[in-house]
Write a protein that holds these residues in place. Structure first.
Motif, mmCIF file in Angstrom:
data_model
loop_
_atom_site.group_PDB
_atom_site.id
_atom_site.type_symbol
_atom_site.label_atom_id
_atom_site.label_comp_id
_atom_site.label_asym_id
_atom_site.label_seq_id
_atom_site.Cartn_x
_atom_site.Cartn_y
_atom_site.Cartn_z
ATOM 1 N N THR A 95 -6.773 -15.544 -6.316
ATOM 2 C CA THR A 95 -6.184 -14.646 -5.403
ATOM 3 C C THR A 95 -5.066 -13.995 -5.869
ATOM 4 O O THR A 95 -4.006 -14.350 -6.690
ATOM 5 C CB THR A 95 -5.647 -15.592 -4.088
ATOM 6 O OG1 THR A 95 -6.687 -16.496 -3.804
ATOM 7 C CG2 THR A 95 -4.893 -14.819 -3.453
ATOM 8 N N GLU A 96 -5.061 -12.719 -5.885
ATOM 9 C CA GLU A 96 -4.009 -11.833 -6.468
ATOM 10 C C GLU A 96 -3.998 -10.615 -5.437
ATOM 11 O O GLU A 96 -4.576 -9.646 -5.383
ATOM 12 C CB GLU A 96 -4.586 -11.008 -7.638
ATOM 13 C CG GLU A 96 -4.990 -12.023 -8.962
ATOM 14 C CD GLU A 96 -3.803 -12.648 -9.373
ATOM 15 O OE1 GLU A 96 -2.740 -12.142 -9.207
ATOM 16 O OE2 GLU A 96 -3.923 -13.780 -10.300
ATOM 17 N N ILE A 97 -2.741 -10.860 -4.715
ATOM 18 C CA ILE A 97 -2.376 -10.075 -3.580
ATOM 19 C C ILE A 97 -1.002 -9.405 -3.520
ATOM 20 O O ILE A 97 -0.114 -9.951 -3.902
ATOM 21 C CB ILE A 97 -2.706 -10.863 -2.193
ATOM 22 C CG1 ILE A 97 -4.008 -11.051 -2.073
ATOM 23 C CG2 ILE A 97 -2.367 -9.921 -1.002
ATOM 24 C CD1 ILE A 97 -4.169 -12.321 -0.869
ATOM 25 N N SER A 98 -0.903 -8.106 -3.206
ATOM 26 C CA SER A 98 0.320 -7.597 -3.192
ATOM 27 C C SER A 98 0.699 -6.956 -2.024
ATOM 28 O O SER A 98 -0.511 -6.322 -1.468
ATOM 29 C CB SER A 98 0.444 -6.584 -4.285
ATOM 30 O OG SER A 98 0.568 -7.031 -5.592
ATOM 31 N N GLY A 99 1.600 -7.188 -1.406
ATOM 32 C CA GLY A 99 1.924 -6.488 0.020
ATOM 33 C C GLY A 99 3.385 -6.372 0.327
ATOM 34 O O GLY A 99 4.313 -5.966 -0.632
ATOM 35 N N THR A 100 4.003 -6.260 1.805
ATOM 36 C CA THR A 100 5.130 -6.153 2.044
ATOM 37 C C THR A 100 5.766 -7.489 1.794
ATOM 38 O O THR A 100 5.334 -8.498 1.436
ATOM 39 C CB THR A 100 5.196 -5.866 3.619
ATOM 40 O OG1 THR A 100 4.712 -6.936 4.253
ATOM 41 C CG2 THR A 100 4.485 -4.492 3.790
ATOM 42 N N ILE A 101 7.216 -7.445 2.018
ATOM 43 C CA ILE A 101 8.005 -8.610 1.516
ATOM 44 C C ILE A 101 7.564 -9.591 2.346
ATOM 45 O O ILE A 101 7.893 -10.986 2.021
ATOM 46 C CB ILE A 101 9.710 -8.312 2.057
ATOM 47 C CG1 ILE A 101 10.370 -9.466 1.615
ATOM 48 C CG2 ILE A 101 9.838 -8.052 3.574
ATOM 49 C CD1 ILE A 101 10.629 -9.244 -0.350
ATOM 50 N N GLY A 102 6.911 -9.725 3.502
ATOM 51 C CA GLY A 102 6.604 -10.669 4.326
ATOM 52 C C GLY A 102 5.088 -11.314 3.888
ATOM 53 O O GLY A 102 4.793 -12.515 4.433
ATOM 54 N N ALA A 103 4.553 -10.749 2.894
ATOM 55 C CA ALA A 103 3.249 -11.259 2.476
ATOM 56 C C ALA A 103 3.039 -12.748 2.141
ATOM 57 O O ALA A 103 2.241 -13.360 2.538
ATOM 58 C CB ALA A 103 2.716 -10.388 1.369
ATOM 59 N N PRO A 104 4.079 -13.435 1.428
ATOM 60 C CA PRO A 104 3.817 -14.678 1.002
ATOM 61 C C PRO A 104 4.022 -15.651 2.070
ATOM 62 O O PRO A 104 3.178 -16.440 2.419
ATOM 63 C CB PRO A 104 5.159 -15.019 -0.126
ATOM 64 C CG PRO A 104 5.157 -13.433 -0.719
ATOM 65 C CD PRO A 104 4.995 -12.624 0.425
ATOM 66 N N LEU A 105 4.959 -15.204 3.160
ATOM 67 C CA LEU A 105 5.054 -16.184 4.104
ATOM 68 C C LEU A 105 3.993 -16.046 5.250
ATOM 69 O O LEU A 105 3.308 -17.172 5.648
ATOM 70 C CB LEU A 105 6.092 -15.840 5.049
ATOM 71 C CG LEU A 105 6.866 -16.207 6.244
ATOM 72 C CD1 LEU A 105 6.805 -17.955 6.023
ATOM 73 C CD2 LEU A 105 7.700 -15.662 7.045
ATOM 74 N N GLU A 106 3.378 -15.007 5.409
ATOM 75 C CA GLU A 106 2.027 -14.671 5.933
ATOM 76 C C GLU A 106 0.912 -15.605 5.360
ATOM 77 O O GLU A 106 0.251 -16.225 6.092
ATOM 78 C CB GLU A 106 1.771 -13.242 6.179
ATOM 79 C CG GLU A 106 0.234 -13.103 6.772
ATOM 80 C CD GLU A 106 0.642 -13.308 8.352
ATOM 81 O OE1 GLU A 106 -0.607 -13.404 8.925
ATOM 82 O OE2 GLU A 106 1.811 -13.256 8.823
ATOM 83 N N TRP A 107 0.783 -15.528 4.114
ATOM 84 C CA TRP A 107 -0.321 -16.388 3.650
ATOM 85 C C TRP A 107 -0.017 -17.868 3.629
ATOM 86 O O TRP A 107 -0.990 -18.711 3.946
ATOM 87 C CB TRP A 107 -0.589 -16.089 2.073
ATOM 88 C CG TRP A 107 -1.544 -16.446 1.267
ATOM 89 C CD1 TRP A 107 -2.915 -15.634 1.047
ATOM 90 C CD2 TRP A 107 -2.052 -17.569 0.715
ATOM 91 N NE1 TRP A 107 -3.667 -16.454 0.514
ATOM 92 C CE2 TRP A 107 -3.345 -17.650 0.178
ATOM 93 C CE3 TRP A 107 -1.295 -18.791 0.563
ATOM 94 C CZ2 TRP A 107 -3.790 -18.750 -0.278
ATOM 95 C CZ3 TRP A 107 -1.750 -19.971 0.162
ATOM 96 C CH2 TRP A 107 -3.258 -19.943 -0.394
#
Length: 243
Positions: free
Chosen positions: A35-47
């Motif tokens: 899993t290698e994902i980059s997104g907005t600041i809320g991406a880790p919390l969403e995952w």
């Protein structure tokens, strides 16, 4: 010698098919897809919120890296498993228009270029009349530069080398802008100062805003702290490390 094969028929099955020749090649085993994902600041919390309670990961095998200077969070999961290790990164990005103005950056503007830029970005000036006046002043920029140079050498070897420069122009010392500092954020009202740099007959401006710098740091810390607080509530066993 006869080879015997025992075949157990499934219930309701009345016939079987026997094929001769080589069997089809089997697919070679492959390592799991990371899993290698980059997104907005809320991406880790969403995952974390959507995957918690599944067998895909365990809280004790994960950690969060907090980089306040880069305004980012990175979730590292399955940290000790080279096959299943993965990351989910989230970053708070500056608003493109704030970057385009070049505030608190080394970007330099010629007076006429800055005037035309302000004219095309009138929407970010809360006072439209002030914008029109500033555009006119920049397109018809006038400045008086007073330079004084004092050099001298005394008999005992002492030296004097002083230089002073005063710029008197028709521009106001500061003006007000209203724009988002970060993507997805509400507009902020900031005061911007013009700082003149003189090189011979060339005059260029740098845009400075101590207020914008303070607002950037306040918003950065507030947004990151809000994300970390929710992560602690959702997955308290995940280690959070400031870098």
């Amino acid at each position: 010698m006869e080879n015997k094969i025992n075949i157990q028929m499934a219930e309701g099955q009345s016939e079987i098919t026997i094929r001769e020749g080589e069997a089809a090649p089997q697919l070679a085993p492959k390592a799991p897809i990371r899993t290698e994902i980059s997104g907005t600041i809320g991406a880790p919390l969403e995952w974390i919120t959507k995957r918690i309670g599944t067998e895909q990961w365990q809280q004790k095998d994960c950690h969060i890296l907090v980089n306040r200077e880069a305004i980012g969070l990175t979730l590292v999961m399955n940290e000790s498993d080279p096959y299943r290790r993965g990351t989910v990164a989230g970053e708070l990005e500056y608003h493109p228009k704030f970057v385009e103005f070049g505030i608190n950056q080394p970007k330099q503007w010629a007076p006429a270029d800055l005037g035309l830029f302000f004219k095309m970005n009138r929407a970010h000036f809360p006072d439209k009349q002030a914008n029109m006046a500033l555009v006119s002043q920049l397109l018809n920029f006038k400045a008086r530069v007073n330079q004084q140079i004092e050099r001298g050498v005394s008999e005992n070897g002492s030296r004097t080398d002083n230089f002073s420069q005063v710029v008197d122009s028709n521009l106001p010392k500061a003006f007000t802008l209203e724009m988002p500092l970060f993507k997805g954020m509400a507009p902020e009202r900031i005061e911007v100062e013009t700082f003149a740099q003189i090189d011979g007959r060339e005059v260029r401006f740098v845009l400075l805003s101590p207020g914008a710098q303070a607002a950037l740091e306040e918003i950065r810390d507030r947004v990151i702290d809000e994300q970390l607080e929710q992560i602690r509530e959702t997955a308290p066993a995940i280690a959070i490390i400031e870098v």
